[in-house]
Design a protein around this motif. Structure first.
Motif, PDB file in Angstrom:
ATOM      1  N   UNK A  30       0.852  -1.193   0.000  1.00  0.00           N
ATOM      2  CA  UNK A  30       0.000   0.000   0.000  1.00  0.00           C
ATOM      3  C   UNK A  30       0.886   1.241   0.000  1.00  0.00           C
ATOM      4  N   UNK A  31       0.687   2.106  -0.964  1.00  0.00           N
ATOM      5  CA  UNK A  31       1.504   3.307  -1.101  1.00  0.00           C
ATOM      6  C   UNK A  31       0.602   4.481  -1.503  1.00  0.00           C
ATOM      7  N   UNK A  32       1.152   5.689  -1.417  1.00  0.00           N
ATOM      8  CA  UNK A  32       0.517   6.889  -1.986  1.00  0.00           C
ATOM      9  C   UNK A  32       1.329   7.244  -3.227  1.00  0.00           C
ATOM     10  N   UNK A  33       0.741   7.131  -4.399  1.00  0.00           N
ATOM     11  CA  UNK A  33       1.460   7.367  -5.647  1.00  0.00           C
ATOM     12  C   UNK A  33       0.901   8.605  -6.339  1.00  0.00           C
ATOM     13  N   UNK A  34       1.790   9.526  -6.690  1.00  0.00           N
ATOM     14  CA  UNK A  34       1.435  10.760  -7.396  1.00  0.00           C
ATOM     15  C   UNK A  34       2.135  10.729  -8.748  1.00  0.00           C
ATOM     16  N   UNK A  35       1.372  10.847  -9.826  1.00  0.00           N
ATOM     17  CA  UNK A  35       1.917  10.786 -11.183  1.00  0.00           C
ATOM     18  C   UNK A  35       1.846  12.171 -11.825  1.00  0.00           C
ATOM     19  N   UNK A  36       2.996  12.674 -12.284  1.00  0.00           N
ATOM     20  CA  UNK A  36       3.050  13.994 -12.945  1.00  0.00           C
ATOM     21  C   UNK A  36       3.823  13.844 -14.245  1.00  0.00           C
ATOM     22  N   UNK A  37       3.547  14.703 -15.241  1.00  0.00           N
ATOM     23  CA  UNK A  37       4.189  14.555 -16.549  1.00  0.00           C
ATOM     24  C   UNK A  37       5.514  15.294 -16.702  1.00  0.00           C
ATOM     25  N   UNK A  38       5.809  16.271 -15.823  1.00  0.00           N
ATOM     26  CA  UNK A  38       7.025  17.066 -16.043  1.00  0.00           C
ATOM     27  C   UNK A  38       7.742  17.345 -14.729  1.00  0.00           C
ATOM     28  N   UNK A  39       8.954  17.901 -14.859  1.00  0.00           N
ATOM     29  CA  UNK A  39       9.817  18.128 -13.703  1.00  0.00           C
ATOM     30  C   UNK A  39       9.284  19.238 -12.796  1.00  0.00           C
ATOM     31  N   UNK A  40       8.725  20.286 -13.343  1.00  0.00           N
ATOM     32  CA  UNK A  40       8.250  21.387 -12.511  1.00  0.00           C
ATOM     33  C   UNK A  40       7.129  20.939 -11.585  1.00  0.00           C
TER      34      UNK A  40
END
Length: 387
Positions: A30-40
């Motif tokens: 079980x984790x908290x996963x945050x997906x973003x497309x760029x470095x900023x």
């Protein structure tokens, strides 16, 4: 209660987000996963706390290793993994990788190594670096390990299980093979891939399960994923003697971790039930009996006898016996031997006188000193006369 680990994925294609989520589902973490497309966007999310960042090698604004250095500068306690794509380099150059505060891994990724590094990275960067350098020891090649006979699998019943799984997953093909590399069951569009080459390449998985079995305890069931450009392959072990390959198109496999983990494991359990206890039974090789040599009597130790030295016998010296000298006569002087033996007696008249009674009487008288005559009969008895 410890909070759940927080992971940020940074990838314009969103591929890494699916890989990480599927890996966590596979391990049931079980984790908290945050997906973003760029470095900023990732740097903004970093301010809310993060245990692990997994980013692509190519980002829109910068390279992945440049982004990793900025993350370590703002949050030294955050672990960073850079996951390269198929077109990215297999390894970074020595100058970039020297004492880097991040780990670079290229695809197709070694799933076992990737999972080990991810779990350690959620703890701290030091544990992640140690997990990368850890090597599995004691590996035995599939050829040299003798595991006894391969148990028979009921093909007709196994086929119904595989057909049901093929429908549930929407997979391209499913292959079931044994640890000898023999394909015993194949369903779906299996003609697109070299089945024998695939199963032979996957044989070390079976040996690895043997080596890891005692470390983790209990019976081992594994799910491995190979992410390729043309095909994606999941490999599920069925006990210690069989395994199953589930193949997808190269663009679909990475999205199927959850389904494979759910329906694939159920199918594996059904096929293990067909095998029974033989699924995890290893028959050790029979050692050839060594012929027993007959016992031989130990040779007796030869006792070296000391030679007996005989002392020379001392015989007492005895005086020689005195022999009385024999009677010695005076030598005859002037002995004429020729005259003695050269006398001619052929003309002597001795023959008649020699046997004349009167002459014999005289002769006897001269020898005895008595005048007694010898009769004719007496002469014959004495052998003087012939009858």
């Amino acid at each position: 209660m410890a909070s759940m680990p927080r992971i940020i994925t940074v990838d314009p294609t969103w591929t890494i987000s699916r890989i990480v989520r599927s890996a966590m589902d596979l391990m049931d973490r079980s984790i908290i996963q945050v997906d973003v497309p760029n470095a900023n966007d990732a740097l903004e999310e970093l301010g809310q706390g993060c245990n692990l960042v997994v980013c692509a090698f190519e980002l829109d604004e910068m390279k992945g290793f440049e982004f990793a250095l900025r993350v370590k500068k703002e949050s030294p306690e955050t672990s960073v993994i850079i996951l390269g794509d198929l077109d990215d380099p297999d390894e970074l150059d020595e100058e970039t990788s020297h004492e880097s505060p991040f780990i670079y891994m290229s695809r197709p990724v070694d799933i076992q190594k990737f999972l080990r590094v991810m779990v350690a990275g959620m703890e701290n960067p030091e544990a992640m670096m140690a997990a990368l350098s850890t090597k599995v020891t004691g590996t035995v090649s599939a050829v040299s390990l003798d595991m006894g006979p391969i148990p028979n699998l009921d093909i007709s019943q196994a086929q119904s299980i595989v057909d049901s799984l093929l429908t549930d997953l929407g997979a391209m093909a499913i292959i079931v093979a044994n640890r000898a590399g023999e394909v015993i069951l194949e369903r779906g569009a299996v003609g697109y891939i070299d089945r024998e080459a695939l199963t032979t390449a996957l044989l070390p998985i079976m040996t690895t399960n043997i080596n890891v079995k005692d470390l983790v305890g209990g019976q081992v069931n594994t799910v491995q994923f190979y992410d390729g450009e043309d095909y994606d392959v999941f490999v599920l072990t069925i006990g210690l003697h069989h395994f199953m390959c589930v193949m997808f198109d190269g663009q679909m496999g990475s999205r199927q971790f959850g389904l494979v983990n759910r329906f694939g494991r159920r199918a594996v359990e059904d096929m293990i039930a067909l095998l029974g206890a033989h699924a995890f039974f290893i028959q050790p090789p029979v050692k050839p009996e060594t012929p027993v040599e007959p016992r031989r009597a130990k040779p007796k130790k030869q006792v070296e006898e000391e030679p007996v030295t005989l002392e020379p016998a001392h015989i007492g010296e005895t005086a020689p016996e005195e022999v009385e000298p024999s009677l010695q006569l005076d030598p005859i002087e002037n002995l004429d031997a020729d005259a003695l033996f050269s006398m001619d007696i052929s003309n002597m008249e001795l023959g008649d006188d020699l046997f004349d009674p009167e002459k014999l009487g005289e002769l006897a008288k001269d020898n005895t000193g008595q005048s007694k005559a010898i009769s004719w009969d007496d002469a014959e008895k004495l052998g003087l006369l012939k009858k």
